[in-house]
Design a protein around this motif. Structure first.
Motif, PDB file in Angstrom:
ATOM      1  N   TRP A  87       9.609   5.832   8.650  1.00 15.88           N
ATOM      2  CA  TRP A  87      10.031   4.797   9.511  1.00 15.88           C
ATOM      3  C   TRP A  87      10.658   3.574   9.110  1.00 15.88           C
ATOM      4  O   TRP A  87      11.547   3.164   9.629  1.00 15.88           O
ATOM      5  N   ALA A  88      10.000   3.202   7.752  1.00 13.06           N
ATOM      6  CA  ALA A  88      10.679   2.071   7.136  1.00 13.06           C
ATOM      7  C   ALA A  88      12.118   2.517   6.596  1.00 13.06           C
ATOM      8  O   ALA A  88      12.887   1.697   6.537  1.00 13.06           O
ATOM      9  N   ALA A  89      12.310   3.554   6.016  1.00 16.69           N
ATOM     10  CA  ALA A  89      13.402   4.154   5.691  1.00 16.69           C
ATOM     11  C   ALA A  89      14.555   4.367   6.621  1.00 16.69           C
ATOM     12  O   ALA A  89      15.650   3.821   6.441  1.00 16.69           O
ATOM     13  N   ARG A  90      14.024   4.739   7.755  1.00 19.03           N
ATOM     14  CA  ARG A  90      15.137   5.044   8.661  1.00 19.03           C
ATOM     15  C   ARG A  90      15.507   3.768   9.491  1.00 19.03           C
ATOM     16  O   ARG A  90      16.660   3.590  10.040  1.00 19.03           O
ATOM     17  N   THR A  91      14.606   2.788   9.597  1.00 20.22           N
ATOM     18  CA  THR A  91      14.770   1.528  10.364  1.00 20.22           C
ATOM     19  C   THR A  91      15.511   0.407   9.426  1.00 20.22           C
ATOM     20  O   THR A  91      15.719  -0.715  10.111  1.00 20.22           O
ATOM     21  N   GLY A  92      15.424   0.525   8.144  1.00 21.88           N
ATOM     22  CA  GLY A  92      15.625  -0.382   7.272  1.00 21.88           C
ATOM     23  C   GLY A  92      14.438  -1.374   6.959  1.00 21.88           C
ATOM     24  O   GLY A  92      14.760  -2.855   6.562  1.00 21.88           O
ATOM     25  N   TRP A  93      13.433  -1.170   7.246  1.00 21.98           N
ATOM     26  CA  TRP A  93      12.214  -2.175   7.135  1.00 21.98           C
ATOM     27  C   TRP A  93      12.112  -2.828   5.949  1.00 21.98           C
ATOM     28  O   TRP A  93      12.269  -1.890   4.906  1.00 21.98           O
ATOM     29  N   THR A  94      11.954  -3.978   5.663  1.00 23.45           N
ATOM     30  CA  THR A  94      11.801  -4.586   4.424  1.00 23.45           C
ATOM     31  C   THR A  94      10.678  -5.620   4.596  1.00 23.45           C
ATOM     32  O   THR A  94      10.171  -6.107   5.452  1.00 23.45           O
TER      33      THR A  94
ATOM     34  N   ARG B 122       3.807  -4.661  -5.489  1.00 24.16           N
ATOM     35  CA  ARG B 122       3.011  -3.792  -5.798  1.00 24.16           C
ATOM     36  C   ARG B 122       2.571  -2.644  -4.643  1.00 24.16           C
ATOM     37  O   ARG B 122       2.666  -3.135  -3.373  1.00 24.16           O
ATOM     38  N   ALA B 123       2.097  -1.428  -4.863  1.00 23.98           N
ATOM     39  CA  ALA B 123       2.114  -0.476  -3.891  1.00 23.98           C
ATOM     40  C   ALA B 123       0.937  -1.052  -2.634  1.00 23.98           C
ATOM     41  O   ALA B 123       1.152  -1.025  -1.342  1.00 23.98           O
ATOM     42  N   ASN B 124      -0.021  -1.513  -3.076  1.00 25.02           N
ATOM     43  CA  ASN B 124      -1.004  -2.038  -2.256  1.00 25.02           C
ATOM     44  C   ASN B 124      -0.608  -3.190  -1.333  1.00 25.02           C
ATOM     45  O   ASN B 124      -0.807  -3.441  -0.133  1.00 25.02           O
ATOM     46  N   GLN B 125       0.213  -4.189  -1.917  1.00 29.26           N
ATOM     47  CA  GLN B 125       0.740  -5.298  -1.176  1.00 29.26           C
ATOM     48  C   GLN B 125       1.639  -4.723  -0.017  1.00 29.26           C
ATOM     49  O   GLN B 125       1.512  -4.903   1.214  1.00 29.26           O
ATOM     50  N   ARG B 126       2.794  -3.957  -0.264  1.00 27.85           N
ATOM     51  CA  ARG B 126       3.457  -3.335   0.667  1.00 27.85           C
ATOM     52  C   ARG B 126       2.701  -2.643   1.789  1.00 27.85           C
ATOM     53  O   ARG B 126       2.990  -2.642   2.912  1.00 27.85           O
ATOM     54  N   TYR B 127       1.636  -1.682   1.280  1.00 22.27           N
ATOM     55  CA  TYR B 127       1.010  -0.808   1.974  1.00 22.27           C
ATOM     56  C   TYR B 127       0.295  -1.914   3.360  1.00 22.27           C
ATOM     57  O   TYR B 127       0.763  -1.559   4.610  1.00 22.27           O
ATOM     58  N   ALA B 128      -0.351  -3.099   3.018  1.00 22.54           N
ATOM     59  CA  ALA B 128      -0.789  -3.896   3.987  1.00 22.54           C
ATOM     60  C   ALA B 128       0.137  -4.097   5.469  1.00 22.54           C
ATOM     61  O   ALA B 128      -0.160  -4.254   6.372  1.00 22.54           O
ATOM     62  N   LEU B 129       1.282  -4.493   4.777  1.00 23.34           N
ATOM     63  CA  LEU B 129       2.345  -5.163   5.519  1.00 23.34           C
ATOM     64  C   LEU B 129       3.131  -3.972   6.408  1.00 23.34           C
ATOM     65  O   LEU B 129       3.435  -4.270   7.527  1.00 23.34           O
ATOM     66  N   LEU B 130       3.254  -3.039   5.896  1.00 25.56           N
ATOM     67  CA  LEU B 130       4.068  -1.955   6.437  1.00 25.56           C
ATOM     68  C   LEU B 130       3.131  -1.383   7.596  1.00 25.56           C
ATOM     69  O   LEU B 130       3.436  -0.988   8.722  1.00 25.56           O
ATOM     70  N   PHE B 131       1.700  -1.151   7.264  1.00 30.47           N
ATOM     71  CA  PHE B 131       0.813  -0.513   8.016  1.00 30.47           C
ATOM     72  C   PHE B 131       0.875  -1.309   9.516  1.00 30.47           C
ATOM     73  O   PHE B 131       0.657  -0.996  10.337  1.00 30.47           O
ATOM     74  N   ARG B 132       0.717  -2.652   9.208  1.00 30.56           N
ATOM     75  CA  ARG B 132       0.461  -3.661  10.234  1.00 30.56           C
ATOM     76  C   ARG B 132       1.907  -3.522  11.034  1.00 30.56           C
ATOM     77  O   ARG B 132       1.891  -3.388  12.340  1.00 30.56           O
ATOM     78  N   ASP B 133       3.218  -3.630  10.315  1.00 32.15           N
ATOM     79  CA  ASP B 133       4.167  -3.563  11.295  1.00 32.15           C
ATOM     80  C   ASP B 133       4.442  -2.255  11.944  1.00 32.15           C
ATOM     81  O   ASP B 133       5.004  -2.248  13.114  1.00 32.15           O
ATOM     82  N   TYR B 134       4.092  -0.991  11.255  1.00 33.68           N
ATOM     83  CA  TYR B 134       4.248   0.212  12.006  1.00 33.68           C
ATOM     84  C   TYR B 134       3.696   0.085  13.323  1.00 33.68           C
ATOM     85  O   TYR B 134       3.819   0.669  14.507  1.00 33.68           O
ATOM     86  N   LEU B 135       2.274  -0.148  12.983  1.00 31.78           N
ATOM     87  CA  LEU B 135       1.212  -0.354  14.415  1.00 31.78           C
ATOM     88  C   LEU B 135       1.686  -1.280  15.476  1.00 31.78           C
ATOM     89  O   LEU B 135       1.660  -0.835  16.672  1.00 31.78           O
ATOM     90  N   ARG B 136       2.352  -2.360  15.130  1.00 35.38           N
ATOM     91  CA  ARG B 136       2.923  -3.415  15.938  1.00 35.38           C
ATOM     92  C   ARG B 136       3.962  -2.742  16.581  1.00 35.38           C
ATOM     93  O   ARG B 136       4.431  -2.824  17.856  1.00 35.38           O
ATOM     94  N   ALA B 137       4.777  -1.724  16.154  1.00 34.75           N
ATOM     95  CA  ALA B 137       6.095  -1.131  16.540  1.00 34.75           C
ATOM     96  C   ALA B 137       5.706   0.319  17.268  1.00 34.75           C
ATOM     97  O   ALA B 137       6.635   0.789  18.066  1.00 34.75           O
TER      98      ALA B 137
END
Length: 191
Positions: free
Chosen positions: A183-190, A124-139
């Motif tokens: 960023w996720a699309a560009r880097t292939g983040w999953t 679901r969108a909210n599940q992805r949001y939490a993880l991508l938000f975290r990983d983007y800030l870490r990077a």
């Protein structure tokens, strides 16, 4: 004269937050078993060096929506406190279907380490949001620093509830999340 108290306290980053999460995650995995596909450290305490409220945000991902209630029941039986069902805020540009934003919120048993446990459905969108938000800030530590400054300044405002703080913070998080998708699309983040 009315004295207004602020409901939010932002503290300095604690290098032990990751270890505190690990310990709590083991406990949660023991309670949830196969009901949870994964248990992740999310939110500001999951980003090294980011000031935050001293509350661990954790996301437990379940396979289907009925398992949200199954997981909540298992946690309630282990003395975790179930909050009323709720939805995350819909994000501009993401699916607006209410099912994409459904979650359950559970908090720690009394006298335990403060935890907000977000139960969300896999994919679901909210599940992805939490993880991508975290990983983007870490990077992106400069973005994390700017976000931390915002949080500190927002906490100094006359905010009376955590809900008011979340309402103020949500659009700022969305401004971070939208470039995170690029960023996720560009880097292939999953996930």
């Amino acid at each position: 004269m009315i004295l207004r108290m602020n409901a939010i306290t932002i503290v300095r980053p604690d290098p032990t937050w990751a270890a505190q999460f690990d310990k709590t995650a083991r406990t949660l995995q023991g309670i949830l078993g196969d009901t949870a596909l994964r248990v992740d450290h999310i939110g500001s305490t999951s980003v090294p060096g980011l000031p935050a409220k001293d509350v661990l945000d954790i996301q437990a991902t379940v396979p289907t929506e009925p398992q949200l209630d199954d997981a909540a029941q298992l946690l309630a039986e282990a003395d975790w406190e179930l909050r009323p069902p709720r939805r995350d805020h819909p994000v501009p540009g993401l699916p607006q279907d209410e099912l994409q934003w459904v979650k359950r919120l559970v908090v720690e048993p009394m006298y335990r380490r403060r935890v907000n446990l977000h139960l969300r459905v896999d994919g679901r969108a909210n599940q992805r949001y939490a993880l991508l938000f975290r990983d983007y800030l870490r990077a992106h530590p400069d973005t994390a620093t700017a976000y931390g400054l915002f949080k500190q300044r927002a906490a100094r405002l006359p905010i009376e509830t955590t809900g008011e703080y979340a309402d103020l913070k949500d659009p700022v998080c969305d401004l971070i999340y939208l470039p995170a998708e690029e960023w996720a699309a560009r880097t292939g983040w999953t996930l």
